[in-house]
Design an enzyme around this catalytic site. Structure first.
Site, PDB file in Angstrom:
ATOM      1  N   ASP A  12      30.245  46.632  46.625  1.00 24.05           N
ATOM      2  CA  ASP A  12      30.554  45.221  46.373  1.00 24.05           C
ATOM      3  C   ASP A  12      29.367  44.350  46.769  1.00 24.05           C
ATOM      4  O   ASP A  12      28.887  44.406  47.912  1.00 24.05           O
ATOM      5  CB  ASP A  12      31.797  44.792  47.178  1.00 24.05           C
ATOM      6  CG  ASP A  12      33.078  45.327  46.572  1.00 24.05           C
ATOM      7  OD1 ASP A  12      33.013  45.972  45.497  1.00 24.05           O
ATOM      8  OD2 ASP A  12      34.154  45.092  47.159  1.00 24.05           O
ATOM      9  N   GLY A  38      35.620  48.919  45.613  1.00 21.44           N
ATOM     10  CA  GLY A  38      36.252  49.766  44.590  1.00 21.44           C
ATOM     11  C   GLY A  38      37.724  49.859  44.948  1.00 21.44           C
ATOM     12  O   GLY A  38      38.067  50.095  46.112  1.00 21.44           O
ATOM     13  N   ASP A 254      44.441  45.344  47.205  1.00 22.02           N
ATOM     14  CA  ASP A 254      44.199  46.727  47.667  1.00 22.02           C
ATOM     15  C   ASP A 254      44.694  46.895  49.108  1.00 22.02           C
ATOM     16  O   ASP A 254      45.228  47.952  49.471  1.00 22.02           O
ATOM     17  CB  ASP A 254      42.709  47.068  47.585  1.00 22.02           C
ATOM     18  CG  ASP A 254      42.180  46.930  46.177  1.00 22.02           C
ATOM     19  OD1 ASP A 254      42.952  47.171  45.227  1.00 22.02           O
ATOM     20  OD2 ASP A 254      40.998  46.576  46.015  1.00 22.02           O
ATOM     21  N   SER A 293      37.301  43.340  55.852  1.00 18.45           N
ATOM     22  CA  SER A 293      38.402  42.464  56.282  1.00 18.45           C
ATOM     23  C   SER A 293      39.677  43.247  56.621  1.00 18.45           C
ATOM     24  O   SER A 293      40.691  42.649  56.966  1.00 18.45           O
ATOM     25  CB  SER A 293      38.712  41.444  55.186  1.00 18.45           C
ATOM     26  OG  SER A 293      39.261  42.084  54.047  1.00 18.45           O
TER      27      SER A 293
HETATM   28  O1  RIB Z   1      40.149  44.808  44.158  1.00 19.94           O
HETATM   29  C1  RIB Z   1      38.887  44.446  44.653  1.00 19.94           C
HETATM   30  C2  RIB Z   1      37.880  45.433  44.182  1.00 19.94           C
HETATM   31  O2  RIB Z   1      37.757  45.354  42.787  1.00 19.94           O
HETATM   32  C3  RIB Z   1      36.491  45.208  44.715  1.00 19.94           C
HETATM   33  O3  RIB Z   1      36.246  45.911  45.895  1.00 19.94           O
HETATM   34  C4  RIB Z   1      35.610  45.645  43.556  1.00 19.94           C
HETATM   35  O4  RIB Z   1      34.802  46.713  43.875  1.00 19.94           O
HETATM   36  C5  RIB Z   1      36.542  45.940  42.408  1.00 19.94           C
HETATM   37  O5  RIB Z   1      36.783  47.282  42.273  1.00 19.94           O
END
Ligand code: RIB
Length: 303
Positions: A12, A38, A254, A293
């Protein structure tokens, strides 16, 4: 292992901007952060920081980012024996976060696009010992479908986060999932239905239920999450204070899924898992960075 995440990893590249440039314009941004991201890796790290034993099945490239990503999995206690190297670039994600903490993300899948059903097949024996398989859509759809089939064969429940939204995703191929966790726009694309009102969202979630998936959880950002199953629907509000203190919402979905997966594997209590996930994601948005975070269970008071 308790949770198998079959999915992506990215680097990122987050710019904290005052505004997006217009055509042909250069603007200066006050701050930048580079970190591991990711959707797959994020969910794995969140579950692991909560205390689950996590297996990651993914592909990294052959560049400077690969070693750092593997080290990051290991540092977070994630089993990386199925993190495979590929003759490609690693996945990267330039991300722009505005002063209102909203993000815009570009993904370049790189090695993630080369994660094939055969790679997941190599991990079959390890996956068979897991209590949950977690999937997203930053890898080829054929791999997502093959993993859902594998889950059904092995009797391991599958959670699908249909992100980023993909118009080619077929409901027929995902109906064996135990959980589907879309956000509003993903829900709309999946069902072809509007999501403008709470009633719209509930109706669209019900349509997913009718397709055969028994548990639909719609993440609604600062509003919380809606759970729909055959017994009805229930709204779980997010913590209003966290929304007010938000500085960076990157990876909040996520964080929700990683914490939900951990809590559900430990308790099999869906409602308690959604409550915990709301708290965990609410905490994550109050800090900058993606995985940076994510708290441990102790830090966020969810032990
Ligand atoms: O959901 C956030 C993620 O989406 C980020 O970390 C980025 O890498 C994309 O995959």
């Amino acid at each position: 292992m308790e949770i198998a995440v079959v999915g992506s990893n990215m680097v990122d590249l987050i710019s904290y901007i005052n505004r997006m440039p217009t055509d042909g314009e250069t603007v200066e941004a006050p701050d930048f952060h580079m970190g591991c991201g990711g959707k797959g890796a994020n969910q794995a790290v969140a579950a692991s920081r909560m205390g689950s034993k996590v297996l990651m099945v993914t592909r990294v490239g052959n560049d400077v980012f690969a070693e750092n990503t593997i080290n990051n999995f290991e540092k977070n206690g994630i089993d990386s024996k199925f993190v495979m190297r590929t003759d490609a670039t690693s996945g990267v994600a330039p991300i722009f976060v505005d002063p209102q903490s909203r993000n815009s993300i570009i993904i370049v899948k790189g090695a993630n696009a080369k994660l094939k059903p055969n790679d997941v097949e190599k991990a079959r024996s390890e996956i068979s010992k897991c209590k949950l398989i977690v999937l997203q859509l930053e890898i080829p759809l054929e791999t997502v479908y093959a993993t859902i089939r594998m889950g059904a064969e092995l009797g391991v429940p599958v959670l699908l986060n249909p992100a980023p939204a993909d118009p080619a995703l077929s409901l027929e191929n995902i109906r064996n999932c135990e959980f589907i966790v879309p956000n509003e726009s993903e829900l709309s694309l999946l069902t072809g239905m509007p999501v403008d009102t709470s009633e719209d969202i509930t109706n669209a979630a019900r349509m997913l239920l009718q397709s055969g998936i028994p548990n639909v959880i719609v993440t609604l950002g600062s509003k919380g999450a809606l759970f729909v199953n055959s017994e009805g629907e229930k709204m779980f509000k997010a913590d209003a204070q966290s929304a007010q203190n938000a500085v960076d919402t990157t990876g909040a979905g996520d964080a929700f899924i990683g914490c939900f997966s951990h809590t559900w594997v430990k308790t099999h209590d869906i409602e308690a898992s959604i409550k915990a996930a709301n708290i965990y994601a609410g905490d994550a948005v109050t800090k900058r960075g993606t995985q940076l975070s994510y708290a441990t269970a102790e830090e966020v008071g969810l032990e």
